[in-house]
Design a protein around this motif. Structure first.
Motif, PDB file in Angstrom:
ATOM      1  N   SER A 195       0.823  -1.205   0.000  1.00 42.71           N
ATOM      2  CA  SER A 195       0.000   0.000   0.000  1.00 42.71           C
ATOM      3  C   SER A 195       0.859   1.257   0.000  1.00 42.71           C
ATOM      4  N   TYR A 196       0.262   2.371  -0.440  1.00 39.49           N
ATOM      5  CA  TYR A 196       0.967   3.649  -0.446  1.00 39.49           C
ATOM      6  C   TYR A 196       1.175   4.149   0.982  1.00 39.49           C
ATOM      7  N   TYR A 197       2.269   4.893   1.177  1.00 39.17           N
ATOM      8  CA  TYR A 197       2.525   5.443   2.507  1.00 39.17           C
ATOM      9  C   TYR A 197       3.374   6.701   2.412  1.00 39.17           C
ATOM     10  N   ILE A 223      -1.769  -2.864   5.146  1.00 35.94           N
ATOM     11  CA  ILE A 223      -0.962  -3.716   6.008  1.00 35.94           C
ATOM     12  C   ILE A 223       0.506  -3.378   5.767  1.00 35.94           C
ATOM     13  N   LEU A 224       1.346  -3.565   6.778  1.00 32.30           N
ATOM     14  CA  LEU A 224       2.771  -3.316   6.581  1.00 32.30           C
ATOM     15  C   LEU A 224       3.581  -3.954   7.689  1.00 32.30           C
ATOM     16  N   ARG A 225       4.877  -4.054   7.403  1.00 34.09           N
ATOM     17  CA  ARG A 225       5.875  -4.238   8.442  1.00 34.09           C
ATOM     18  C   ARG A 225       6.973  -3.233   8.149  1.00 34.09           C
ATOM     19  N   ALA A 226       7.494  -2.634   9.196  1.00 38.51           N
ATOM     20  CA  ALA A 226       8.572  -1.654   9.062  1.00 38.51           C
ATOM     21  C   ALA A 226       9.577  -1.914  10.164  1.00 38.51           C
ATOM     22  N   GLN A 227      10.841  -1.844   9.809  1.00 37.90           N
ATOM     23  CA  GLN A 227      11.900  -2.149  10.779  1.00 37.90           C
ATOM     24  C   GLN A 227      12.983  -1.093  10.706  1.00 37.90           C
ATOM     25  N   LEU A 228      13.245  -0.461  11.843  1.00 41.07           N
ATOM     26  CA  LEU A 228      14.280   0.556  11.963  1.00 41.07           C
ATOM     27  C   LEU A 228      15.493  -0.049  12.644  1.00 41.07           C
TER      28      LEU A 228
END
Length: 531
Positions: free
Chosen positions: A169-171, A235-240
């Motif tokens: 999805s766009y973000y 939906i997403l996953r993000a990791q910093l």
């Protein structure tokens, strides 16, 4: 091998520049285990060529400056190859940061000076390197365009920080109130039932010692209920990944993240003649949604979901950006009281509209049209929905005013193909400086130029380049008011024109992968890709 071996040789007139890795300049988060390196040669002498090269790759710029190549030293390789030289050094693992430079030998055997330093970094190559969880809005009231956020404390100064965002999805990504990167409508399109894309960003300069906030504003984009989205929300996953003096700290999405419905809801069903736009209620906009000091205690906790059973790949090409703003040619009122803004030429992108003296709850409606049938004497065959003689394919936005003096609006997670904007709900005529159109195009540099003494030929060439630019989003977005994706015939028709005018190697590489994803088990291809 030491550079002392070359002392005593004459210095070449050749210089090495424009270093690229996998067709891109200093890319982040790549997933090619043997990335391919390229460079360009420049010389004022005719007939010059490369007869040998040497590539050094190191784990730090300091080591590279001393020509200490702890990752890869090719030595002097007798070859004229300067395009897509495959890395063949120490195995590269997740998060590896690589610095590299090149020396070239000319036709007379003289070495050039070292090139400027370039770099690339590896993404998260193995599934176990991802500790972030997949999350979504657990209780959407409608097709959700949510805000998601997490705050965290850092007790040390930051050495380096890279965030990896994986979603269909766009973000918009924000850290401590600032939008990260100039790109819009990220990620590019993929075949959603087979592959999600990953983009990585260096956010070292956005973080600081103390309390920090990661925030994302998301829209479904192509991941709609009709294309497999069973959550009615992005939906997403993000990791910093944060490198501190004491070691690596990882901040990932999980059920401790907070989520809240934003002020945007969707118009249209995201299909032909119904791509619609955005309903933006400014009364519901939270000014500090992306700030660390916002009290989000009344926000919902994000819901964790099962990992999607698809491939996850580095996007591997340039993302779209906004080009220079286009001013209106004229603004006038139709007989029925609607305002018409004419930008004088078609484009794919956004309109930014500044409005004055609005009252709270005042509704402004905008239709985006590409064709004015009133300009034609003969009867026209109308292909899509139209209003007042303007063909718009139901491209539209609605803005509900907050009622605080001057207010501005532009799309965020949709886009339009248009020349005209047809507006209702405004009590006063917009000034020319109140409106601007912003074309959305992939961030690709020019590869060639053409100019001659014939102004007609020059004009034709510039019109052709403009057409490429306004349609090129098809490789990343889907072009036109009907969101037509690129068919196999399109590539054959405009391939040579693109390659002569723009450095679009990475774009076309992604498109080839899209076609591979689109192929059925029996070998059959669909008509468009991504599909």
């Amino acid at each position: 091998m030491s550079t002392a071996l070359f002392v005593g040789c004459g210095e070449s007139s050749v210089t090495v520049s424009n270093l690229s890795c996998e067709y891109l300049t200093d890319p982040l988060g790549i997933d090619e285990k043997n990335p391919r390196l390229s460079w360009q040669l420049k010389s004022g002498q005719r007939g010059q060529k490369q007869t040998a090269y040497r590539v050094l790759v190191a784990s730090s710029k300091e080591k590279l400056d001393k020509s200490t190549a702890d990752f890869w030293d090719t030595g002097k390789v007798k070859s004229d190859q300067s395009i897509l030289v495959a890395y063949d050094g120490r195995e590269l693992v997740s998060r590896t940061h690589c610095f590299w430079k090149v020396m070239s030998w000319d036709k007379d055997g003289n070495p050039s000076k070292w090139s400027e330093t370039a770099e690339w970094s590896m993404g998260l190559l193995k599934s176990e390197d991802w500790t972030a969880k997949w999350i979504t809005n657990p209780a959407p009231k409608r097709l959700s365009y949510p805000w998601l956020r997490q705050t965290f404390d850092l007790k040390e100064n930051i050495e380096r920080a890279v965030i990896h965002v994986n979603t269909p999805s766009y973000y918009e990504l924000h850290i401590n109130g600032k939008k990260v990167s100039p790109y819009v409508l990220t990620p590019g399109i993929s075949k959603i039932d087979k592959r999600f894309l990953v983009n990585s960003y260096d956010v070292t300069s956005y973080l600081h010692k103390g309390t920090n906030c990661i925030a994302l504003w998301m829209g479904p984009g192509w991941h709609q209920p009709g294309t497999g989205n069973k959550y009615n929300s992005p939906i997403l996953r993000a990791q910093l990944d944060i490198q501190l003096p004491s070691g690596l700290t990882v901040i990932g999405t999980d059920s401790d993240w907070r989520v809240h419905e934003s002020c945007i809801s969707q118009i249209g069903s995201w299909e032909w003649d119904e791509f619609g736009g955005e309903h933006f209620d400014a009364r519901e906009y939270l000014q500090d949604w992306n700030q660390a000091d916002l009290d989000d205690s009344d926000w919902l906790y994000a819901g964790e979901i099962a990992p999607p059973e698809v491939l996850h790949s580095w996007q591997g090409c340039e993302s779209p950006r906004l080009s220079q703003a286009v001013s209106p040619k004229r603004i006038f009122q139709l007989n029925n009281g609607k305002w018409l803004i004419d930008f004088g030429r078609p484009l794919t992108g956004w309109m930014n509209l500044k409005m004055h003296d609005l009252t709270a709850g005042q509704i402004i409606h905008i239709y985006y049209a590409d064709l004015n049938y009133n300009d034609y004497d003969q009867e026209m065959n109308i292909a899509g929905s139209s209003t007042d003689g303007f063909q718009h394919f139901n491209q539209q936005d609605t803005y509900i005013a907050r009622g605080e003096g001057s207010e501005s609006f532009h799309s965020r997670f949709n886009y339009h193909s248009f020349r005209y904007a047809l507006i209702t709900g405004l009590d006063q005529k917009p000034a020319l400086e109140d409106a601007s159109a912003m074309m959305i195009e992939p961030d690709i540099p020019s590869a060639g130029q053409f100019e001659c003494s014939n102004e007609l030929f020059n004009s034709i060439h510039e019109t052709t380049r403009y057409t490429f630019r306004t349609q090129n989003p098809g490789l990343a977005l889907g072009t036109g008011e009907a969101r037509e994706k690129s068919a196999y015939g399109d590539g054959g028709v405009h391939l040579s024109g693109y390659l002569y005018n723009f450095k679009c190697d990475a774009n076309f590489r992604k498109w080839i992968r899209d076609w591979s994803d689109n192929q059925r088990q029996d070998g059959w291809f669909g008509h468009t890709a991504p599909a």
